[in-house]
Design a protein around this motif. Structure first.
Motif, short mmCIF file in Angstrom:
data_model
loop_
_atom_site.label_atom_id
_atom_site.label_comp_id
_atom_site.label_asym_id
_atom_site.label_seq_id
_atom_site.Cartn_x
_atom_site.Cartn_y
_atom_site.Cartn_z
N GLU A 16 0.83 -1.21 0.00
CA GLU A 16 0.00 0.00 0.00
C GLU A 16 0.86 1.26 0.00
N ASP A 17 2.17 1.07 -0.21
CA ASP A 17 3.13 2.19 -0.14
C ASP A 17 3.91 2.38 -1.43
N ILE A 18 3.30 2.07 -2.56
CA ILE A 18 3.97 2.25 -3.84
C ILE A 18 3.92 3.73 -4.21
N GLU A 19 5.05 4.25 -4.63
CA GLU A 19 5.10 5.66 -5.02
C GLU A 19 4.23 5.88 -6.26
N GLU A 20 3.36 6.88 -6.20
CA GLU A 20 2.50 7.18 -7.34
C GLU A 20 3.33 7.74 -8.48
N PRO A 21 3.15 7.21 -9.70
CA PRO A 21 3.94 7.73 -10.83
C PRO A 21 3.52 9.16 -11.16
N GLN A 22 4.48 9.94 -11.63
CA GLN A 22 4.24 11.34 -11.95
C GLN A 22 4.60 11.62 -13.40
N ILE A 23 3.93 12.58 -13.99
CA ILE A 23 4.29 13.04 -15.32
C ILE A 23 5.59 13.82 -15.21
N VAL A 24 6.61 13.37 -15.94
CA VAL A 24 7.91 14.04 -15.92
C VAL A 24 8.34 14.46 -17.31
N ALA A 26 6.89 15.85 -21.28
CA ALA A 26 5.78 16.53 -21.96
C ALA A 26 4.87 15.57 -22.74
N ASN A 27 5.35 14.37 -23.03
CA ASN A 27 4.56 13.39 -23.77
C ASN A 27 3.95 12.31 -22.89
N ASP A 28 4.03 12.46 -21.59
CA ASP A 28 3.50 11.46 -20.66
C ASP A 28 1.99 11.57 -20.50
N VAL A 29 1.38 10.41 -20.21
CA VAL A 29 -0.04 10.33 -19.91
C VAL A 29 -0.19 9.55 -18.61
N LYS A 30 -0.93 10.11 -17.66
CA LYS A 30 -1.21 9.43 -16.40
C LYS A 30 -2.59 8.80 -16.49
N ILE A 31 -2.64 7.50 -16.20
CA ILE A 31 -3.86 6.71 -16.37
C ILE A 31 -4.27 6.08 -15.04
N LYS A 32 -5.55 6.19 -14.71
CA LYS A 32 -6.13 5.45 -13.58
C LYS A 32 -6.52 4.09 -14.14
N LEU A 81 -6.09 10.50 -16.46
CA LEU A 81 -6.20 11.45 -15.35
C LEU A 81 -5.53 12.79 -15.67
N GLU A 82 -4.38 12.71 -16.34
CA GLU A 82 -3.56 13.90 -16.55
C GLU A 82 -2.70 13.68 -17.78
N ILE A 83 -2.36 14.77 -18.48
CA ILE A 83 -1.51 14.66 -19.66
C ILE A 83 -0.38 15.68 -19.60
N SER A 144 6.67 1.08 -14.54
CA SER A 144 5.92 0.21 -13.64
C SER A 144 4.56 -0.02 -14.25
N GLY A 145 3.98 -1.19 -14.00
CA GLY A 145 2.78 -1.60 -14.71
C GLY A 145 1.46 -1.40 -13.99
N ALA A 146 0.44 -2.04 -14.56
CA ALA A 146 -0.95 -1.78 -14.21
C ALA A 146 -1.51 -2.66 -13.10
N MET A 147 -0.68 -3.45 -12.45
CA MET A 147 -1.16 -4.14 -11.25
C MET A 147 -0.96 -3.18 -10.09
N SER A 148 -1.44 -1.97 -10.34
CA SER A 148 -1.38 -0.85 -9.41
C SER A 148 -2.56 0.06 -9.73
N GLU A 149 -2.66 1.14 -9.01
CA GLU A 149 -3.80 2.04 -9.22
C GLU A 149 -3.60 3.00 -10.39
N LYS A 150 -2.34 3.37 -10.67
CA LYS A 150 -2.07 4.36 -11.71
C LYS A 150 -0.79 4.01 -12.45
N VAL A 151 -0.75 4.42 -13.72
CA VAL A 151 0.41 4.19 -14.59
C VAL A 151 0.68 5.48 -15.34
#
Length: 182
Positions: A16-24, A26-32, A81-83, A144-151
């Motif tokens: 329950e302590d995985i660091e949430e991925p961040q957009i770093v 300009a071409n990144d997409v954050k997905i729930k 979620l975010e682009i 990191s992959g999708a066996m998490s809350e966000k990618v």
């Protein structure tokens, strides 16, 4: 963030302590993540691996520069979620699937990669990224992959799908949807 972490052969742990991925980039997409399938490759990584994942916590992925532990899961659907500032193919709220390959061109998205300054391999130079010398996958080391809350993954791999396509079905047919987009 909650998810599963791959540490190596037959070693996957819930956290329950995985660091949430961040957009770093300009071409990144954050997905729930909505749904994530378990692919035969995931099973091979667990039972026989690491195959695509870095070999140990001391090794780094050739494309992303990331090391274990990482979340598995590369066949998934979700909601944007975010682009990043350069993303034009999707917007927040869009339903999407991800074409999960990672190749030389993706090294440019990562600041930590040890091979970021190397030239593209001969396959990537001619647009045959599926034959990349460093081929990898989101959820298998290249991010990191999708066996998490966000990618977070590159927009060139994110495919918008109709809202009418149920997200559970989309996760199962991601490969076919990618082929239809080609």
């Amino acid at each position: 963030m909650k998810g599963l972490l791959y540490y190596g052969n037959k070693d996957i742990r819930y956290s329950e302590d995985i660091e949430e991925p961040q957009i770093v980039n300009a071409n990144d997409v954050k997905i729930k993540v909505a749904f994530c399938g378990i692919c035969g490759t995931d099973l091979h990584e667990f039972l026989d691996g690491p195959i695509f994942f870095p070999k140990s916590t001391d090794d780094k992925d050739k494309i992303s520069g990331l090391s274990l532990p990482l979340c598995p899961g590369h066949e998934f659907s979700g909601i944007v979620l975010e682009i990043g500032s350069d993303v034009t193919n999707v917007k927040p709220g869009d339903h999407v699937v991800v074409e999960a390959t990672g190749h030389c061109i993706d090294r440019l998205r990562y600041k930590a990669t040890i091979q970021q300054d190397l030239p593209l391999c001969s396959s990537c130079k001619i647009g045959k990224t599926n034959c990349c010398d460093s081929l990898g996958f989101c959820g298998l080391g290249v991010g990191s992959g999708a066996m998490s809350e966000k990618v977070v993954y590159g927009s060139n791999h994110v495919i918008k799908i109709p809202d009418s396509l149920p997200l559970d079905i989309a996760a199962l047919v991601v490969v076919q949807l990618v082929l239809l987009q080609s």
